[in-house]
Design a protein around this motif. Structure first.
Motif, PDB file in Angstrom:
ATOM      1  N   GLN A   1       7.819   0.120  -9.157  1.00 28.78           N
ATOM      2  CA  GLN A   1       6.882   0.019 -10.270  1.00 28.78           C
ATOM      3  C   GLN A   1       5.491   0.493  -9.864  1.00 28.78           C
ATOM      4  O   GLN A   1       4.788   1.102 -10.673  1.00 28.78           O
ATOM      5  CB  GLN A   1       6.848  -1.421 -10.778  1.00 28.78           C
ATOM      6  CG  GLN A   1       8.142  -1.835 -11.469  1.00 28.78           C
ATOM      7  CD  GLN A   1       8.182  -3.307 -11.827  1.00 28.78           C
ATOM      8  OE1 GLN A   1       7.622  -4.142 -11.122  1.00 28.78           O
ATOM      9  NE2 GLN A   1       8.865  -3.641 -12.915  1.00 28.78           N
ATOM     10  N   LYS A   2       5.127   0.244  -8.634  1.00 28.10           N
ATOM     11  CA  LYS A   2       3.826   0.695  -8.149  1.00 28.10           C
ATOM     12  C   LYS A   2       3.751   2.219  -8.135  1.00 28.10           C
ATOM     13  O   LYS A   2       2.694   2.805  -8.349  1.00 28.10           O
ATOM     14  CB  LYS A   2       3.575   0.135  -6.744  1.00 28.10           C
ATOM     15  CG  LYS A   2       2.142   0.252  -6.255  1.00 28.10           C
ATOM     16  CD  LYS A   2       1.953  -0.473  -4.949  1.00 28.10           C
ATOM     17  CE  LYS A   2       0.497  -0.444  -4.490  1.00 28.10           C
ATOM     18  NZ  LYS A   2      -0.384  -1.209  -5.384  1.00 28.10           N
ATOM     19  N   ARG A   3       4.894   2.859  -7.905  1.00 25.58           N
ATOM     20  CA  ARG A   3       4.971   4.322  -7.901  1.00 25.58           C
ATOM     21  C   ARG A   3       5.362   4.894  -9.272  1.00 25.58           C
ATOM     22  O   ARG A   3       5.636   6.092  -9.393  1.00 25.58           O
ATOM     23  CB  ARG A   3       5.984   4.774  -6.850  1.00 25.58           C
ATOM     24  CG  ARG A   3       5.539   4.585  -5.407  1.00 25.58           C
ATOM     25  CD  ARG A   3       4.399   5.521  -5.020  1.00 25.58           C
ATOM     26  NE  ARG A   3       4.641   6.868  -5.504  1.00 25.58           N
ATOM     27  CZ  ARG A   3       5.438   7.756  -4.908  1.00 25.58           C
ATOM     28  NH1 ARG A   3       6.084   7.422  -3.804  1.00 25.58           N
ATOM     29  NH2 ARG A   3       5.590   8.961  -5.415  1.00 25.58           N
ATOM     30  N   ASN A   4       5.378   4.032 -10.300  1.00 22.58           N
ATOM     31  CA  ASN A   4       5.633   4.458 -11.685  1.00 22.58           C
ATOM     32  C   ASN A   4       7.021   5.070 -11.892  1.00 22.58           C
ATOM     33  O   ASN A   4       7.193   6.000 -12.678  1.00 22.58           O
ATOM     34  CB  ASN A   4       4.555   5.441 -12.151  1.00 22.58           C
ATOM     35  CG  ASN A   4       3.178   4.823 -12.165  1.00 22.58           C
ATOM     36  OD1 ASN A   4       2.997   3.692 -12.633  1.00 22.58           O
ATOM     37  ND2 ASN A   4       2.195   5.541 -11.642  1.00 22.58           N
TER      38      ASN A   4
ATOM     39  N   SER B   1       9.161  -3.981  -7.015  1.00 25.39           N
ATOM     40  CA  SER B   1       7.684  -3.938  -7.045  1.00 25.39           C
ATOM     41  C   SER B   1       7.162  -2.599  -6.557  1.00 25.39           C
ATOM     42  O   SER B   1       6.234  -2.023  -7.142  1.00 25.39           O
ATOM     43  CB  SER B   1       7.122  -5.066  -6.180  1.00 25.39           C
ATOM     44  OG  SER B   1       7.514  -6.332  -6.672  1.00 25.39           O
TER      45      SER B   1
ATOM     46  N   ASN C   1       0.868  -1.180   0.000  1.00 30.31           N
ATOM     47  CA  ASN C   1       0.000   0.000   0.000  1.00 30.31           C
ATOM     48  C   ASN C   1       0.903   1.227   0.000  1.00 30.31           C
ATOM     49  O   ASN C   1       1.358   1.674   1.049  1.00 30.31           O
ATOM     50  CB  ASN C   1      -0.917  -0.014   1.228  1.00 30.31           C
ATOM     51  CG  ASN C   1      -1.877   1.158   1.239  1.00 30.31           C
ATOM     52  OD1 ASN C   1      -2.116   1.785   0.211  1.00 30.31           O
ATOM     53  ND2 ASN C   1      -2.427   1.452   2.403  1.00 30.31           N
ATOM     54  N   CYS C   2       1.180   1.754  -1.188  1.00 32.55           N
ATOM     55  CA  CYS C   2       2.135   2.855  -1.327  1.00 32.55           C
ATOM     56  C   CYS C   2       1.452   4.071  -1.929  1.00 32.55           C
ATOM     57  O   CYS C   2       0.805   3.968  -2.970  1.00 32.55           O
ATOM     58  CB  CYS C   2       3.301   2.432  -2.223  1.00 32.55           C
ATOM     59  SG  CYS C   2       4.149   0.927  -1.677  1.00 32.55           S
TER      60      CYS C   2
ATOM     61  N   CYS D   1       5.214   3.522   1.361  1.00 37.18           N
ATOM     62  CA  CYS D   1       4.539   2.249   1.630  1.00 37.18           C
ATOM     63  C   CYS D   1       4.209   2.164   3.122  1.00 37.18           C
ATOM     64  O   CYS D   1       5.103   2.242   3.969  1.00 37.18           O
ATOM     65  CB  CYS D   1       5.413   1.079   1.209  1.00 37.18           C
ATOM     66  SG  CYS D   1       5.821   1.093  -0.567  1.00 37.18           S
TER      67      CYS D   1
END
Length: 473
Positions: free
Chosen positions: A189-192, A186, A106-107, A394
């Protein structure tokens, strides 16, 4: 003396009688154990090379187990297709062993820092001096230096794996066979984040392209260049070209991994022939306990000096592009290197867990943080639980994805380091080293790798065993 001889004679006679009486049964039992050992290890070797997760998983559930692998032999005799292995992508939908992270990340947006890992393969801690690395040394004086920092592996595979996952090297096989990436990748990548990986050595040995970097798009597995000297220079050049092409508002993460020190290589000419006399032609067959390490170490230092210039080139680029004010820079190594430091005929790395092989430099440039010398014990396991909450936003509990702790936190910190090797693991304490082999047997050594009288069982052993099974299904 006579009594001792009589006692030995008695037990020898009794053993001979038992052996004669039960010779057939003992031979049968021995043959059964040997066949079971060979069958299980050959099965594992074949399954590991062919990514058969169901069979590999049986072994991976045994804490600290290290069954036999034979990728090189299987490839040599054509029993396994090397190109097929190198290009194969594991289908993550097949499931697998890893339960990592324990809960989805959960970031949310936090600080918009770029992150750059500048790592030197095989750089031992005591090379970080003004004499050997003048450029990096000067940079470090203005930033945070960690003077008791350790890798969590005495080899590249486990050292880099722990860096990107925050997990012990025990999980390497599970990550590889399931294609599970490092949690740092990961989260990025979640934060682009834009991700660029630039190395002076191939990423398929160890197989980082199918483990910690398995989800990185357009990953270059093989470096440019015909030598580590050329490949390192190209890695820096490729980073600069890649970064310069990013959109102005892009956040980036990059991992530059330089290999020249690992190969003891540097460009010809006086510029890098700083330390003399140096070993002109390396012949490992000459290494023994009476070999003078000075010329060998001098050659190693010359390679370090070359790498120091490459690090400065990257720092100059960041400075010229006004990126240092919003970029976290981490300078370190995957493991150290030994030159028979303790007179036990250990050379190189992967052989033991002394400071020469696992203690490494660490410098962190973190915008807004003042320069400092940190003396408490830290390890690569601490980078992930620092970056995920403090940079990538996160909010998960650290235990969801790592066994480390924030590198800035001193209170409650462990004063020992868990490090992984090929056939043994080690708990490196302030005054001793506790080895643990695949069977769980303990061996107690001092910091020079000699037996110690302190044979106290580590109180944290059960905690480590739990950590070694927490992230598998």
């Amino acid at each position: 003396m006579v009594l001792a001889v009589l006692i030995v004679s008695y037990f020898f006679t009794r053993f001979s009688f038992v052996l004669t009486r039960y010779k057939k049964s003992i031979f049968t039992l021995f043959a059964f154990v040997l066949m079971a050992f060979l069958a299980s290890n050959l099965t594992y070797s074949w399954s590991f090379a062919n990514f058969n997760n169901r069979l590999v998983s049986v072994f991976d559930k045994v804490p600290l187990a290290r069954p036999l692998r034979m990728n090189t032999i299987l490839q040599k005799y054509g029993l396994v297709d090397r190109e097929a292995i190198d290009t194969r992508r594991v289908n993550l939908s097949e499931g697998g062993l890893m339960n990592y992270p324990l809960n989805p990340l959960n970031c949310s947006p936090d600080k918009d820092y770029n992150i750059l890992f500048l790592f030197v393969d095989t750089l031992r801690y005591d090379m970080f001096t003004e004499e050997v690395m003048p450029n990096t040394w000067k940079f470090a004086q203005e930033n945070v230096r960690f003077n008791n920092h350790y890798s969590n592996g005495n080899n590249t595979r486990h050292g880099i794996f722990s860096l990107f996952t925050g997990l012990p090297g025990k999980y390497w096989t599970s990550s590889l066979t399931t294609g599970t990436p490092g949690v740092l990748i990961s989260a990025l990548q979640k934060r682009n984040y834009e991700i660029g990986i630039f190395t002076g050595a191939p990423l398929n040995m160890p197989e980082f392209h199918k483990s910690i970097f398995s989800t990185v798009r357009d990953l270059k597995v093989y470096p440019r260049g015909n030598s580590s000297v050329e490949s390192d220079a190209f890695a820096v050049e490729d980073f600069e070209k890649w970064q310069s092409r990013l959109k102005p508002d892009s956040r980036f993460f990059s991992f530059i991994f330089l290999d020249s020190v690992h190969g003891y290589q540097f460009p010809p000419g006086e510029k890098y022939e700083v330390f003399k006399p140096y070993w002109k032609s390396i012949n490992h067959m000459e290494l023994n306990n009476s070999f003078d390490p000075a010329p060998y170490l001098a050659r190693y230092k010359n390679a370090v000096r070359y790498t120091d210039d490459l690090i400065q080139k990257v720092l100059d680029y960041l400075n010229d592009k006004n990126l240092l004010n919003n970029t976290i820079v981490v300078i370190s190594s995957d493991h150290g290197d030994e030159f028979n430091d303790n007179k036990l005929n250990f050379w190189g790395h992967g052989g033991n867990f002394t400071d020469a092989q696992i203690k490494v430099p660490l410098v962190i440039h973190w915008p807004g943080k003042k320069s400092a010398n940190v003396e408490y014990v830290t390890s690569h396991l601490d980078l992930v639980p620092t970056l995920l909450p403090e940079v990538l936003g996160c909010s998960n509990p650290t235990q969801d994805y790592s066994v480390g702790t924030s590198i800035w936190k001193e209170a409650g910190r462990r004063d020992w380091v868990y490090s992984t090797g090929w056939s043994r693991d080690a708990f490196v304490e302030p005054h001793r080293i506790v080895l643990i082999n695949a069977a769980g047997a303990l061996e107690f050594l001092d910091k020079t790798y000699r037996p110690t009288k302190d044979r106290t069982i580590p109180p944290y052993l059960s905690e480590v065993l739990k950590e070694n099974s927490r992230y598998v299904k």
